[in-house]
Scaffold this motif. Structure first.
Motif, PDB file in Angstrom:
ATOM      1  N   TYR A  48      -3.748  -6.032   1.611  1.00  0.00           N
ATOM      2  CA  TYR A  48      -2.322  -6.052   1.285  1.00  0.00           C
ATOM      3  C   TYR A  48      -1.845  -4.646   0.976  1.00  0.00           C
ATOM      4  O   TYR A  48      -2.606  -3.806   0.500  1.00  0.00           O
ATOM      5  N   ALA A  84      12.325  -9.354   2.110  1.00  0.00           N
ATOM      6  CA  ALA A  84      11.409 -10.134   2.941  1.00  0.00           C
ATOM      7  C   ALA A  84      11.627  -9.858   4.429  1.00  0.00           C
ATOM      8  O   ALA A  84      10.693  -9.885   5.210  1.00  0.00           O
ATOM      9  N   VAL A 121       3.306  -6.948   1.075  1.00  0.00           N
ATOM     10  CA  VAL A 121       3.828  -7.887   0.081  1.00  0.00           C
ATOM     11  C   VAL A 121       4.731  -7.101  -0.855  1.00  0.00           C
ATOM     12  O   VAL A 121       4.469  -5.929  -1.143  1.00  0.00           O
ATOM     13  N   THR A 122       5.787  -7.733  -1.305  1.00  0.00           N
ATOM     14  CA  THR A 122       6.692  -7.046  -2.220  1.00  0.00           C
ATOM     15  C   THR A 122       6.124  -7.072  -3.628  1.00  0.00           C
ATOM     16  O   THR A 122       5.304  -7.931  -3.972  1.00  0.00           O
ATOM     17  N   SER A 128       6.786 -10.434  -5.301  1.00  0.00           N
ATOM     18  CA  SER A 128       6.182 -11.671  -4.799  1.00  0.00           C
ATOM     19  C   SER A 128       5.079 -12.128  -5.753  1.00  0.00           C
ATOM     20  O   SER A 128       4.552 -11.336  -6.533  1.00  0.00           O
TER      21      SER A 128
END
Length: 161
Positions: free
Chosen positions: A99, A106, A114-115, A118
């Protein structure tokens, strides 16, 4: 990384500002000239688009402000944080996943991104190599171990651009 994102958002702001200040007023004026506004779909569509563009411009302004206020020196050099690339291993399945924690919507995400906001991003933040993180999914609980970590400080300038 941040400069590219700010530049991308600035281009979108410029495009949306032109639409808001030039294109949409012209479309609204043209629709008004057609007469009865109660049943004028062009007028309603232009007003709806105008509201959307105003909301998006507000969002972009907030994001640019947040990005401009990020001090990279404040991001940990030995723990998962913004811009980190991390490899984790699921304790149950022994499957490894990679990641990259990013600041974004998004719609902007690429494979493996991935933010920070999240569920997995929040679970990984602040963890170091060898540490376990637990996060809940609707159907189960995942336990991941941080196997490898490359922070924003470890990455070359070319990777961040």
């Amino acid at each position: 990384m941040f400069q590219e994102l700010i530049a991308k958002m600035a281009r979108e702001v410029e495009k949306l500002s032109y639409e808001l200040n030039v294109t949409l007023p012209f479309e609204i004026r043209k629709a008004v000239e057609l007469g009865d506004l109660k049943e004028n779909s062009e007028y309603k569509a232009a007003l709806e688009r105008q509201q959307f563009v105003q909301a998006r411009l507000g969002q972009l302004t907030q994001r640019v402000t947040k990005l401009a206020n990020i001090d990279i020196a404040q991001i940990a050099t030995d723990r998962v944080g913004l811009g980190s690339k991390v490899i984790v291993e699921d304790e149950q399945t022994s499957v490894r996943e990679s990641y990259e924690l990013v600041f974004g919507d998004a719609g902007e995400l690429q494979e493996g991104h991935v933010t920070m906001a999240s569920p997995i991003g929040r679970a990984l933040q602040g963890k170091a190599v060898g540490e376990q993180t637990i996060f809940k999914l609707p159907t189960r609980i995942r336990r991941l171990v941080i196997v490898e970590l490359t922070t924003i400080h470890d990455r070359g300038v070319d990777e961040l651009a």
